[in-house]
Scaffold this active site. Structure first.
Site, PDB file in Angstrom:
ATOM      1  CE  LYS A   1     -20.802   1.347 -48.832  1.00 56.42           C
ATOM      2  NZ  LYS A   1     -20.877   2.395 -49.885  1.00 56.42           N
TER       3      LYS A   1
ATOM      4  CE1 TYR B   1     -23.633  -2.422 -49.525  1.00 56.02           C
ATOM      5  CE2 TYR B   1     -24.387  -3.120 -47.356  1.00 56.02           C
ATOM      6  CZ  TYR B   1     -24.165  -2.118 -48.285  1.00 56.02           C
ATOM      7  OH  TYR B   1     -24.460  -0.803 -47.968  1.00 56.02           O
TER       8      TYR B   1
ATOM      9  CG  ASP C   1     -26.613   5.996 -61.214  1.00 56.20           C
ATOM     10  OD1 ASP C   1     -26.893   6.241 -60.025  1.00 56.20           O
ATOM     11  OD2 ASP C   1     -26.765   4.857 -61.733  1.00 56.20           O
TER      12      ASP C   1
ATOM     13  N   GLY D   1     -25.954 -16.214 -42.795  1.00 50.56           N
ATOM     14  CA  GLY D   1     -25.081 -15.246 -42.111  1.00 50.56           C
ATOM     15  C   GLY D   1     -25.803 -13.999 -41.629  1.00 50.56           C
TER      16      GLY D   1
ATOM     17  CG  ASN E   1     -36.078  -7.665 -39.391  1.00 53.35           C
ATOM     18  OD1 ASN E   1     -35.772  -6.478 -39.326  1.00 53.35           O
ATOM     19  ND2 ASN E   1     -35.219  -8.600 -39.774  1.00 53.35           N
TER      20      ASN E   1
ATOM     21  CB  THR F   1     -23.514   0.615 -44.607  1.00 51.81           C
ATOM     22  OG1 THR F   1     -24.323  -0.241 -43.799  1.00 51.81           O
ATOM     23  CG2 THR F   1     -22.343  -0.219 -45.134  1.00 51.81           C
ATOM     24  CG  ASP F   2     -25.617   0.250 -39.549  1.00 53.00           C
ATOM     25  OD1 ASP F   2     -25.742  -0.307 -40.665  1.00 53.00           O
ATOM     26  OD2 ASP F   2     -26.570   0.386 -38.761  1.00 53.00           O
ATOM     27  CD  GLU F   3     -25.672  -4.305 -43.928  1.00 55.56           C
ATOM     28  OE1 GLU F   3     -25.043  -5.239 -44.455  1.00 55.56           O
ATOM     29  OE2 GLU F   3     -26.845  -4.030 -44.228  1.00 55.56           O
TER      30      GLU F   3
ATOM     31  CG  LEU G   1     -28.655   5.046 -65.634  1.00 57.36           C
ATOM     32  CD1 LEU G   1     -29.257   5.526 -66.953  1.00 57.36           C
ATOM     33  CD2 LEU G   1     -29.487   5.585 -64.463  1.00 57.36           C
TER      34      LEU G   1
HETATM   35  P1  NAD Z   1     -29.180   1.844 -54.521  1.00 58.89           P
HETATM   36  O1  NAD Z   1     -28.807   0.454 -54.851  1.00 58.89           O
HETATM   37  O2  NAD Z   1     -30.603   2.235 -54.462  1.00 58.89           O
HETATM   38  O3  NAD Z   1     -28.459   2.860 -55.536  1.00 58.89           O
HETATM   39  C1  NAD Z   1     -27.127   2.698 -55.938  1.00 58.89           C
HETATM   40  C2  NAD Z   1     -26.910   3.585 -57.174  1.00 58.89           C
HETATM   41  O4  NAD Z   1     -25.527   3.458 -57.561  1.00 58.89           O
HETATM   42  C3  NAD Z   1     -27.749   3.164 -58.375  1.00 58.89           C
HETATM   43  O5  NAD Z   1     -28.284   4.298 -59.004  1.00 58.89           O
HETATM   44  C4  NAD Z   1     -26.757   2.451 -59.299  1.00 58.89           C
HETATM   45  O6  NAD Z   1     -27.095   2.548 -60.671  1.00 58.89           O
HETATM   46  C5  NAD Z   1     -25.474   3.202 -58.961  1.00 58.89           C
HETATM   47  N1  NAD Z   1     -24.269   2.399 -59.234  1.00 58.89           N
HETATM   48  C6  NAD Z   1     -23.995   1.141 -58.803  1.00 58.89           C
HETATM   49  N2  NAD Z   1     -22.791   0.738 -59.266  1.00 58.89           N
HETATM   50  C7  NAD Z   1     -22.300   1.778 -59.974  1.00 58.89           C
HETATM   51  C8  NAD Z   1     -21.096   1.982 -60.696  1.00 58.89           C
HETATM   52  N3  NAD Z   1     -20.166   1.027 -60.779  1.00 58.89           N
HETATM   53  N4  NAD Z   1     -20.896   3.184 -61.305  1.00 58.89           N
HETATM   54  C9  NAD Z   1     -21.828   4.156 -61.230  1.00 58.89           C
HETATM   55  N5  NAD Z   1     -23.002   4.009 -60.580  1.00 58.89           N
HETATM   56  C10 NAD Z   1     -23.235   2.843 -59.959  1.00 58.89           C
HETATM   57  O7  NAD Z   1     -28.435   2.135 -53.138  1.00 58.89           O
HETATM   58  P2  NAD Z   1     -28.850   3.084 -51.928  1.00 58.89           P
HETATM   59  O8  NAD Z   1     -29.671   2.315 -50.973  1.00 58.89           O
HETATM   60  O9  NAD Z   1     -29.316   4.377 -52.462  1.00 58.89           O
HETATM   61  O10 NAD Z   1     -27.394   3.264 -51.267  1.00 58.89           O
HETATM   62  C11 NAD Z   1     -26.555   4.345 -51.653  1.00 58.89           C
HETATM   63  C12 NAD Z   1     -25.313   4.324 -50.787  1.00 58.89           C
HETATM   64  O11 NAD Z   1     -25.680   4.413 -49.415  1.00 58.89           O
HETATM   65  C13 NAD Z   1     -24.483   3.042 -50.906  1.00 58.89           C
HETATM   66  O12 NAD Z   1     -23.127   3.389 -50.876  1.00 58.89           O
HETATM   67  C14 NAD Z   1     -24.880   2.233 -49.684  1.00 58.89           C
HETATM   68  O13 NAD Z   1     -23.825   1.382 -49.288  1.00 58.89           O
HETATM   69  C15 NAD Z   1     -25.104   3.337 -48.674  1.00 58.89           C
HETATM   70  N6  NAD Z   1     -26.050   3.043 -47.566  1.00 58.89           N
HETATM   71  C16 NAD Z   1     -27.311   2.572 -47.824  1.00 58.89           C
HETATM   72  C17 NAD Z   1     -28.210   2.388 -46.774  1.00 58.89           C
HETATM   73  C18 NAD Z   1     -29.627   1.889 -47.012  1.00 58.89           C
HETATM   74  O14 NAD Z   1     -30.341   1.615 -46.053  1.00 58.89           O
HETATM   75  N7  NAD Z   1     -30.096   1.792 -48.254  1.00 58.89           N
HETATM   76  C19 NAD Z   1     -27.809   2.661 -45.467  1.00 58.89           C
HETATM   77  C20 NAD Z   1     -26.506   3.128 -45.242  1.00 58.89           C
HETATM   78  C21 NAD Z   1     -25.640   3.327 -46.311  1.00 58.89           C
HETATM   79  O1  DAU Z   2     -27.727  -0.909 -42.154  1.00 58.44           O
HETATM   80  C1  DAU Z   2     -27.577  -0.293 -43.391  1.00 58.44           C
HETATM   81  C2  DAU Z   2     -27.862  -1.266 -44.513  1.00 58.44           C
HETATM   82  O2  DAU Z   2     -29.269  -1.469 -44.530  1.00 58.44           O
HETATM   83  C3  DAU Z   2     -27.378  -0.753 -45.863  1.00 58.44           C
HETATM   84  O3  DAU Z   2     -25.980  -0.685 -45.849  1.00 58.44           O
HETATM   85  C4  DAU Z   2     -27.837  -1.656 -47.012  1.00 58.44           C
HETATM   86  O4  DAU Z   2     -27.493  -1.059 -48.248  1.00 58.44           O
HETATM   87  C5  DAU Z   2     -29.349  -1.803 -46.931  1.00 58.44           C
HETATM   88  O5  DAU Z   2     -29.795  -2.699 -47.932  1.00 58.44           O
HETATM   89  C6  DAU Z   2     -29.755  -2.316 -45.547  1.00 58.44           C
HETATM   90  O6  DAU Z   2     -29.274  -3.675 -45.332  1.00 58.44           O
HETATM   91  P1  DAU Z   2     -30.206  -4.811 -44.655  1.00 58.44           P
HETATM   92  O7  DAU Z   2     -29.709  -6.120 -45.073  1.00 58.44           O
HETATM   93  O8  DAU Z   2     -30.383  -4.525 -43.195  1.00 58.44           O
HETATM   94  O9  DAU Z   2     -31.609  -4.408 -45.366  1.00 58.44           O
HETATM   95  P2  DAU Z   2     -32.791  -5.247 -46.061  1.00 58.44           P
HETATM   96  O10 DAU Z   2     -33.813  -4.245 -46.458  1.00 58.44           O
HETATM   97  O11 DAU Z   2     -32.306  -6.196 -47.074  1.00 58.44           O
HETATM   98  O12 DAU Z   2     -33.353  -6.094 -44.826  1.00 58.44           O
HETATM   99  C7  DAU Z   2     -33.701  -5.506 -43.581  1.00 58.44           C
HETATM  100  C8  DAU Z   2     -33.965  -6.637 -42.595  1.00 58.44           C
HETATM  101  O13 DAU Z   2     -35.165  -7.329 -42.952  1.00 58.44           O
HETATM  102  C9  DAU Z   2     -32.893  -7.701 -42.557  1.00 58.44           C
HETATM  103  O14 DAU Z   2     -32.780  -8.190 -41.226  1.00 58.44           O
HETATM  104  C10 DAU Z   2     -33.417  -8.814 -43.479  1.00 58.44           C
HETATM  105  C11 DAU Z   2     -34.908  -8.720 -43.277  1.00 58.44           C
HETATM  106  N1  DAU Z   2     -35.780  -9.035 -44.413  1.00 58.44           N
HETATM  107  C12 DAU Z   2     -35.494  -8.497 -45.633  1.00 58.44           C
HETATM  108  C13 DAU Z   2     -36.326  -8.715 -46.716  1.00 58.44           C
HETATM  109  C14 DAU Z   2     -36.016  -8.131 -48.079  1.00 58.44           C
HETATM  110  C15 DAU Z   2     -36.940  -9.800 -44.215  1.00 58.44           C
HETATM  111  O15 DAU Z   2     -37.216 -10.274 -43.081  1.00 58.44           O
HETATM  112  N2  DAU Z   2     -37.759 -10.027 -45.280  1.00 58.44           N
HETATM  113  C16 DAU Z   2     -37.510  -9.521 -46.531  1.00 58.44           C
HETATM  114  O16 DAU Z   2     -38.325  -9.756 -47.463  1.00 58.44           O
END
Ligand code: NAD
Ligand code: DAU
Length: 329
Positions: A149, A145, A31, A270, A244, A118-120, A33
């Site tokens: 992905k 983003y 990682d 967007g 939301n 991700t589903d995005e 960090l």
């Molecule tokens: P996060 O941002 O909390 O963690 C990402 C981690 O990757 C961090 O520890 C960061 O230090 C590390 N990192 C970033 N760039 C790096 C690099 N170049 N080299 C090494 N380490 C690096 O993210 P998360 O929410 O835990 O997401 C993890 C994975 O899951 C991602 O691939 C994200 O696209 C995917 N994902 C997230 C969600 C969600 O809801 N959070 C949903 C679906 C998929």
């Molecule tokens: O669907 C999977 C994705 O979900 C992952 O791939 C991403 O890593 C993860 O960040 C997440 O993306 P979103 O953009 O959906 O998540 P976020 O938590 O940023 O926002 C969730 C929803 O809430 C989105 O419609 C934006 C809205 N939002 C977000 C924030 C931070 C608000 O209304 N208020 C807020 O303060």
């Protein structure tokens, strides 16, 4: 097992899960960090794992670590849409180049890879509809983003087809749970309320997301690793889809606050309208069932975690709110 991005939200939960339930794996975390990763997230398992601070774009380092592993789980990525709208550069580097470097290393050493996505990548669905993304949905990403992905998924698929790399992919819906950075929706609202401030809702609040507990995501990843077919993609989603606005109201209610005590703020450019995954392939072929089927109870334990771990979220929140104040959100 090499876990890239294992100090972030989902990766750290995955490492906890693997160390406590799967003694057959020795875990090494790679990682960089970044602001999103922290060794604090792995404190409880620090003695059970090897930790390497480094970048997935570092070809020599990744090569060495992949050579030592049997299997690689690739979580490392820049993960926050709002940050990608401010500065897409790190997303292109970590998500696209980083995945390329990992793929070349697993190709050289003939290692098994699971790629976390991700589903995005599919773009968004119409509001107030009942259709869902499937594994056959067309890629149509909206933000920097999700475009990076989508690129990383395409690279993985091409490396499977062209070089017979042994990889699987999963595309999960929105996660929630402990150790999620307070820039994200659920922890941002919960920690706002804990500080006596109203939650912040983007735009109309009609945008909808499907919320999956991080433990259910990680159960699915282990199942795919064990039983998934090479080259296949699996969609992961709990079925708990809410707007939301409804999510903010539920959080307020669970925290004993009036449900209308939130503020509307300018929308995200967007802003994807709606995500929902059809996860029947994972359920029917691999037998996955989410443990957290009731959003209220999954959220209640998550809220308790934030209540009890202010030391963890407070400094991260201050930095995240500085970034939000520049955006007026
Ligand atoms: P996060 O941002 O909390 O963690 C990402 C981690 O990757 C961090 O520890 C960061 O230090 C590390 N990192 C970033 N760039 C790096 C690099 N170049 N080299 C090494 N380490 C690096 O993210 P998360 O929410 O835990 O997401 C993890 C994975 O899951 C991602 O691939 C994200 O696209 C995917 N994902 C997230 C969600 C969600 O809801 N959070 C949903 C679906 C998929
Ligand atoms: O669907 C999977 C994705 O979900 C992952 O791939 C991403 O890593 C993860 O960040 C997440 O993306 P979103 O953009 O959906 O998540 P976020 O938590 O940023 O926002 C969730 C929803 O809430 C989105 O419609 C934006 C809205 N939002 C977000 C924030 C931070 C608000 O209304 N208020 C807020 O303060």
């Amino acid at each position: 097992m090499l876990v890239t991005g294992g100090a972030g939200f989902i990766g750290a939960n995955f490492v906890h899960h693997t160390v406590t339930r799967r003694s057959d794996f020795e875990v090494c975390v790679l990682d960089a960090l970044t602001y999103a990763g922290d060794r604090d997230n792995l404190k409880e398992v620090a003695h059970d794992i090897r930790f390497v601070e480094g970048n997935v774009c570092d070809t020599e380092l990744v090569d060495r670590l992949v050579a030592d592993a049997d299997v690689v789980i690739h979580f490392a990525a820049e993960s926050h849409v709002d940050n990608s709208l401010r500065d897409p550069g790190p997303f292109v580097r970590s998500n696209i180049i980083g995945t390329y470097v990992v793929l070349e290393a697993v190709r050289r050493h003939g290692r098994r890879l699971h790629h976390i996505s991700t589903d995005e990548v599919f773009g968004d669905l119409e509001l107030d509809a009942d259709d869902r993304f499937t594994e056959a949905s067309a890629y149509n990403p909206s933000s920097p983003y999700s475009a990076t992905k989508a690129s990383s998924d395409m690279l993985v698929r091409a490396w499977v087809r062209s070089f017979e790399v042994a990889a699987t992919l999963s595309n999960c819906a929105n996660n929630y749970g402990p150790y999620q950075h307070p820039e994200k929706f659920v922890p941002r609202q919960v920690t706002h309320i804990l500080q006596g401030r109203p939650p912040r809702l983007y735009g109309t609040g009609r945008n909808a997301r499907e919320w999956t507990h991080v433990e259910d995501h990680n159960d699915a990843v282990h199942l795919i690793l064990e039983k998934g077919r090479i080259g296949e993609t699996y969609l992961i989603g709990s079925g708990c889809e809410v707007t939301n606005k409804a999510m903010v109201e539920l959080i307020l209610e669970l925290m004993g606050e009036p449900v209308d005590r939130y503020e509307k703020v300018p929308d995200r450019p967007g802003h994807d309208l709606r995500y929902a995954n059809d996860s029947s392939k994972l359920r029917n072929l691999l037998g996955w069932r989410p443990r957290h089927r009731h959003l209220g109870s999954g959220l209640a334990t998550t809220i308790d975690w934030y209540r009890e771990n202010e030391w963890w979220w407070k400094p991260r929140k201050e930095a995240a709110e500085l970034r939000y104040s520049e955006l007026g959100r």
